[in-house]
Design an enzyme around this catalytic site. Structure first.
Site, PDB file in Angstrom:
ATOM      1  N   TYR A  87       7.139  16.449  12.123  1.00 14.20           N
ATOM      2  CA  TYR A  87       8.051  17.456  11.548  1.00 14.20           C
ATOM      3  C   TYR A  87       7.345  18.609  10.870  1.00 14.20           C
ATOM      4  O   TYR A  87       7.291  19.553  11.027  1.00 14.20           O
ATOM      5  CB  TYR A  87       9.031  16.913  10.498  1.00 14.20           C
ATOM      6  CG  TYR A  87       9.885  18.153  10.086  1.00 14.20           C
ATOM      7  CD1 TYR A  87      11.054  18.489  10.811  1.00 14.20           C
ATOM      8  CD2 TYR A  87       9.825  18.686   8.839  1.00 14.20           C
ATOM      9  CE1 TYR A  87      11.974  19.480  10.353  1.00 14.20           C
ATOM     10  CE2 TYR A  87      10.712  19.721   8.283  1.00 14.20           C
ATOM     11  CZ  TYR A  87      11.831  20.107   9.083  1.00 14.20           C
ATOM     12  OH  TYR A  87      12.520  20.840   8.624  1.00 14.20           O
ATOM     13  N   LYS A 145       6.317  22.444  12.038  1.00 17.32           N
ATOM     14  CA  LYS A 145       6.557  23.633  11.285  1.00 17.32           C
ATOM     15  C   LYS A 145       5.239  24.424  11.061  1.00 17.32           C
ATOM     16  O   LYS A 145       5.313  25.746  10.884  1.00 17.32           O
ATOM     17  CB  LYS A 145       7.381  23.318   9.987  1.00 17.32           C
ATOM     18  CG  LYS A 145       8.500  22.667  10.289  1.00 17.32           C
ATOM     19  CD  LYS A 145       9.551  23.710  11.018  1.00 17.32           C
ATOM     20  CE  LYS A 145      10.882  23.100  10.951  1.00 17.32           C
ATOM     21  NZ  LYS A 145      11.908  24.018  11.883  1.00 17.32           N
ATOM     22  N   GLY A 162      16.816  23.016  14.924  1.00 22.85           N
ATOM     23  CA  GLY A 162      15.642  22.110  14.834  1.00 22.85           C
ATOM     24  C   GLY A 162      16.301  20.855  14.454  1.00 22.85           C
ATOM     25  O   GLY A 162      17.543  20.658  14.170  1.00 22.85           O
ATOM     26  N   ALA A 166      25.352  26.214  15.971  1.00 24.42           N
ATOM     27  CA  ALA A 166      26.465  25.520  15.965  1.00 24.42           C
ATOM     28  C   ALA A 166      26.842  24.752  14.507  1.00 24.42           C
ATOM     29  O   ALA A 166      27.618  24.344  14.133  1.00 24.42           O
ATOM     30  CB  ALA A 166      26.484  24.308  16.982  1.00 24.42           C
ATOM     31  N   ASP A 173      22.957  26.567  21.561  1.00 32.83           N
ATOM     32  CA  ASP A 173      23.021  24.930  20.830  1.00 32.83           C
ATOM     33  C   ASP A 173      23.031  24.007  21.711  1.00 32.83           C
ATOM     34  O   ASP A 173      23.409  24.502  23.030  1.00 32.83           O
ATOM     35  CB  ASP A 173      23.666  25.207  19.779  1.00 32.83           C
ATOM     36  CG  ASP A 173      23.305  24.336  18.563  1.00 32.83           C
ATOM     37  OD1 ASP A 173      23.339  22.903  18.924  1.00 32.83           O
ATOM     38  OD2 ASP A 173      23.406  24.755  17.687  1.00 32.83           O
ATOM     39  N   SER A 229       9.667  25.743   7.629  1.00 29.83           N
ATOM     40  CA  SER A 229      10.033  24.897   6.301  1.00 29.83           C
ATOM     41  C   SER A 229       8.753  24.738   5.310  1.00 29.83           C
ATOM     42  O   SER A 229       7.667  24.861   5.730  1.00 29.83           O
ATOM     43  CB  SER A 229       9.918  23.409   7.045  1.00 29.83           C
ATOM     44  OG  SER A 229      10.298  22.601   6.029  1.00 29.83           O
ATOM     45  N   ASP A 282      19.651  22.154  26.080  1.00 23.87           N
ATOM     46  CA  ASP A 282      19.021  21.194  25.329  1.00 23.87           C
ATOM     47  C   ASP A 282      17.739  21.604  25.133  1.00 23.87           C
ATOM     48  O   ASP A 282      16.801  21.722  26.009  1.00 23.87           O
ATOM     49  CB  ASP A 282      19.126  19.954  25.935  1.00 23.87           C
ATOM     50  CG  ASP A 282      18.267  18.686  25.212  1.00 23.87           C
ATOM     51  OD1 ASP A 282      17.818  18.958  24.166  1.00 23.87           O
ATOM     52  OD2 ASP A 282      18.254  17.733  25.548  1.00 23.87           O
ATOM     53  N   LEU A 283      17.234  22.049  23.827  1.00 21.96           N
ATOM     54  CA  LEU A 283      16.185  22.657  23.852  1.00 21.96           C
ATOM     55  C   LEU A 283      14.780  21.683  23.672  1.00 21.96           C
ATOM     56  O   LEU A 283      13.605  22.174  23.415  1.00 21.96           O
ATOM     57  CB  LEU A 283      15.863  23.569  22.356  1.00 21.96           C
ATOM     58  CG  LEU A 283      16.714  24.861  22.546  1.00 21.96           C
ATOM     59  CD1 LEU A 283      17.026  25.413  21.113  1.00 21.96           C
ATOM     60  CD2 LEU A 283      16.335  25.784  23.399  1.00 21.96           C
TER      61      LEU A 283
HETATM   62  P1  NAD Z   1      21.402  21.678  11.126  1.00 21.48           P
HETATM   63  O1  NAD Z   1      21.598  20.060  11.833  1.00 21.48           O
HETATM   64  O2  NAD Z   1      22.570  22.052  10.264  1.00 21.48           O
HETATM   65  O3  NAD Z   1      21.488  22.730  12.325  1.00 21.48           O
HETATM   66  C1  NAD Z   1      20.398  22.472  13.391  1.00 21.48           C
HETATM   67  C2  NAD Z   1      21.050  23.011  14.588  1.00 21.48           C
HETATM   68  O4  NAD Z   1      20.183  22.833  15.697  1.00 21.48           O
HETATM   69  C3  NAD Z   1      22.122  22.157  14.925  1.00 21.48           C
HETATM   70  O5  NAD Z   1      23.381  23.026  15.325  1.00 21.48           O
HETATM   71  C4  NAD Z   1      21.804  21.468  16.183  1.00 21.48           C
HETATM   72  O6  NAD Z   1      22.751  21.037  17.271  1.00 21.48           O
HETATM   73  C5  NAD Z   1      20.607  22.093  16.927  1.00 21.48           C
HETATM   74  N1  NAD Z   1      19.797  21.504  17.785  1.00 21.48           N
HETATM   75  C6  NAD Z   1      19.373  20.329  17.449  1.00 21.48           C
HETATM   76  N2  NAD Z   1      18.711  19.871  18.395  1.00 21.48           N
HETATM   77  C7  NAD Z   1      19.097  20.809  19.657  1.00 21.48           C
HETATM   78  C8  NAD Z   1      18.519  20.751  20.846  1.00 21.48           C
HETATM   79  N3  NAD Z   1      17.728  19.805  21.619  1.00 21.48           N
HETATM   80  N4  NAD Z   1      18.906  21.790  21.444  1.00 21.48           N
HETATM   81  C9  NAD Z   1      19.880  22.855  21.037  1.00 21.48           C
HETATM   82  N5  NAD Z   1      20.104  22.741  19.820  1.00 21.48           N
HETATM   83  C10 NAD Z   1      19.705  21.789  18.965  1.00 21.48           C
HETATM   84  O7  NAD Z   1      20.093  22.120  10.425  1.00 21.48           O
HETATM   85  P2  NAD Z   1      19.783  23.300   9.487  1.00 21.48           P
HETATM   86  O8  NAD Z   1      19.516  22.713   8.130  1.00 21.48           O
HETATM   87  O9  NAD Z   1      20.711  24.485   9.621  1.00 21.48           O
HETATM   88  O10 NAD Z   1      18.295  23.392  10.249  1.00 21.48           O
HETATM   89  C11 NAD Z   1      18.036  24.877  10.651  1.00 21.48           C
HETATM   90  C12 NAD Z   1      16.587  25.188  10.402  1.00 21.48           C
HETATM   91  O11 NAD Z   1      15.860  25.007   9.256  1.00 21.48           O
HETATM   92  C13 NAD Z   1      15.940  23.965  11.175  1.00 21.48           C
HETATM   93  O12 NAD Z   1      14.537  24.754  11.962  1.00 21.48           O
HETATM   94  C14 NAD Z   1      15.353  22.970   9.946  1.00 21.48           C
HETATM   95  O13 NAD Z   1      14.152  22.393  10.587  1.00 21.48           O
HETATM   96  C15 NAD Z   1      15.003  23.933   9.084  1.00 21.48           C
HETATM   97  N6  NAD Z   1      14.969  23.682   7.774  1.00 21.48           N
HETATM   98  C16 NAD Z   1      16.045  23.025   7.077  1.00 21.48           C
HETATM   99  C17 NAD Z   1      15.799  22.589   5.803  1.00 21.48           C
HETATM  100  C18 NAD Z   1      16.950  21.970   5.145  1.00 21.48           C
HETATM  101  O14 NAD Z   1      16.897  21.430   4.132  1.00 21.48           O
HETATM  102  N7  NAD Z   1      18.248  21.884   5.653  1.00 21.48           N
HETATM  103  C19 NAD Z   1      14.722  22.869   5.276  1.00 21.48           C
HETATM  104  C20 NAD Z   1      13.593  23.214   5.806  1.00 21.48           C
HETATM  105  C21 NAD Z   1      13.773  23.922   7.421  1.00 21.48           C
END
Ligand code: NAD
Length: 262
Positions: A157, A161, A71, A10, A32, A116, A41-42
């Site tokens: 966190y 990871k 995440g 999402a 999602d 990450s 809900d994961l």
């Molecule tokens: P984001 O918040 O845009 O997307 C994360 C998605 O996970 C969302 O759609 C959210 O609804 C979903 N989610 C969260 N909790 C949930 C739950 N309980 N059940 C089901 N879905 C759930 O974030 P992003 O930056 O696209 O993150 C994607 C991945 O990348 C994550 O695992 C994050 O830890 C990792 N990450 C992100 C960054 C960054 O800087 N954005 C850096 C390193 C790693």
């Protein structure tokens, strides 16, 4: 054209991945907590089972690949602390294990777990938190980070990871995965401007930590990507990723210097 499961579809990286796969003509089953084919809900065992069963049913028992991008970032809050470990570790491992037969049925499936770079850049991540997650003991992992106070979400966190990356390295080479034609890999992004990062930037403590990380180049830079059929993971699964030593430790973490860290 193939069928791919994408968690976190999402928003952010999961959303972009789903769009790209669809643009290339593939079928995507998005998972999602909102706005997805499978809404689940994961952070709960029930939600993870819903996601697992829902994808198997929607795929007809054959998956060409999966991208595990759902995440939660290290924002403050008692309930959030629990959810970070639940979504980032159990929300990856449990669905993947349930999808393994469907992935094996495709004979040449690809899995990407979004980890990450916090797994190698956050100092003093407690070893016992990583161990507890890998032993599937979420309560123990939670207890082990609580003493870190305001730094607990960051520790949970980074530990989640590290644990999920090691899970990938431990399992990738096994007969059930590599031996069944399923290639498991992890990506470790740095700061990417998504809602997750925006949430961190809205919290002064987190914003300071994020801004203290230099990003000298475009991504990909300075990475050693093993292209070896799993040999490195086979011989040294748990040697990497590892959090750095206490060099240049922020003041609020100094008192944890002697506790067992990665
Ligand atoms: P984001 O918040 O845009 O997307 C994360 C998605 O996970 C969302 O759609 C959210 O609804 C979903 N989610 C969260 N909790 C949930 C739950 N309980 N059940 C089901 N879905 C759930 O974030 P992003 O930056 O696209 O993150 C994607 C991945 O990348 C994550 O695992 C994050 O830890 C990792 N990450 C992100 C960054 C960054 O800087 N954005 C850096 C390193 C790693």
């Amino acid at each position: 054209m193939g069928t791919y499961a994408v968690t976190g579809s999402a928003s952010g990286m999961g959303h972009e991945t789903a769009l790209r796969l669809k643009a290339d003509g593939h079928t995507v089953i998005g998972v999602d907590i909102k706005d997805a084919d499978i809404v689940a809900d994961l952070s709960t065992p029930h939600g993870r089972k819903q996601a697992a069963d829902g994808v198997v049913a929607a795929s007809g028992g054959r998956l060409d690949g999966a991208v595990l991008a759902a995440g939660l970032g290290p924002s403050p809050g008692r309930e959030r602390l629990r959810q970070i470990g639940q979504v980032n570790y159990f929300g990856v491992v449990e669905p993947l294990v349930a999808w393994r037969p469907a992935l094996a049925a495709a004979e040449c499936a690809k899995v990407v777990v979004v980890a990450s770079n916090s797994s190698t850049t956050v100092p003093l991540v407690p070893r016992r938190t990583v161990k507890a997650l890998l032993a599937h003991d979420g309560d123990k992992a939670l207890r082990s980070v609580r003493p870190f106070g305001p730094a607990a979400p960051t520790m949970m966190y980074a530990a989640s990871k590290i644990a999920v990356s090691r899970w990938v390295r431990r399992h990738a080479v096994l007969p059930e995965w590599a031996g069944s034609g399923v290639r498991l890999n992890a990506l470790a992004p740095g700061a990417i401007m998504t809602p997750l990062l925006q949430e961190q930037l809205a919290t002064p403590r987190q914003a300071k930590a994020v801004r203290s990380f230099p990003v000298p180049a475009e991504f990909l830079c300075g990475s050693v990507v093993f292209v070896d059929g799993g040999t490195d993971a086979y011989f040294r699964a748990d040697d990497w990723p590892k959090a750095p030593p206490a060099h240049g430790l922020p003041g609020y973490l100094r008192r944890f210097r002697r506790s067992g860290s990665q």
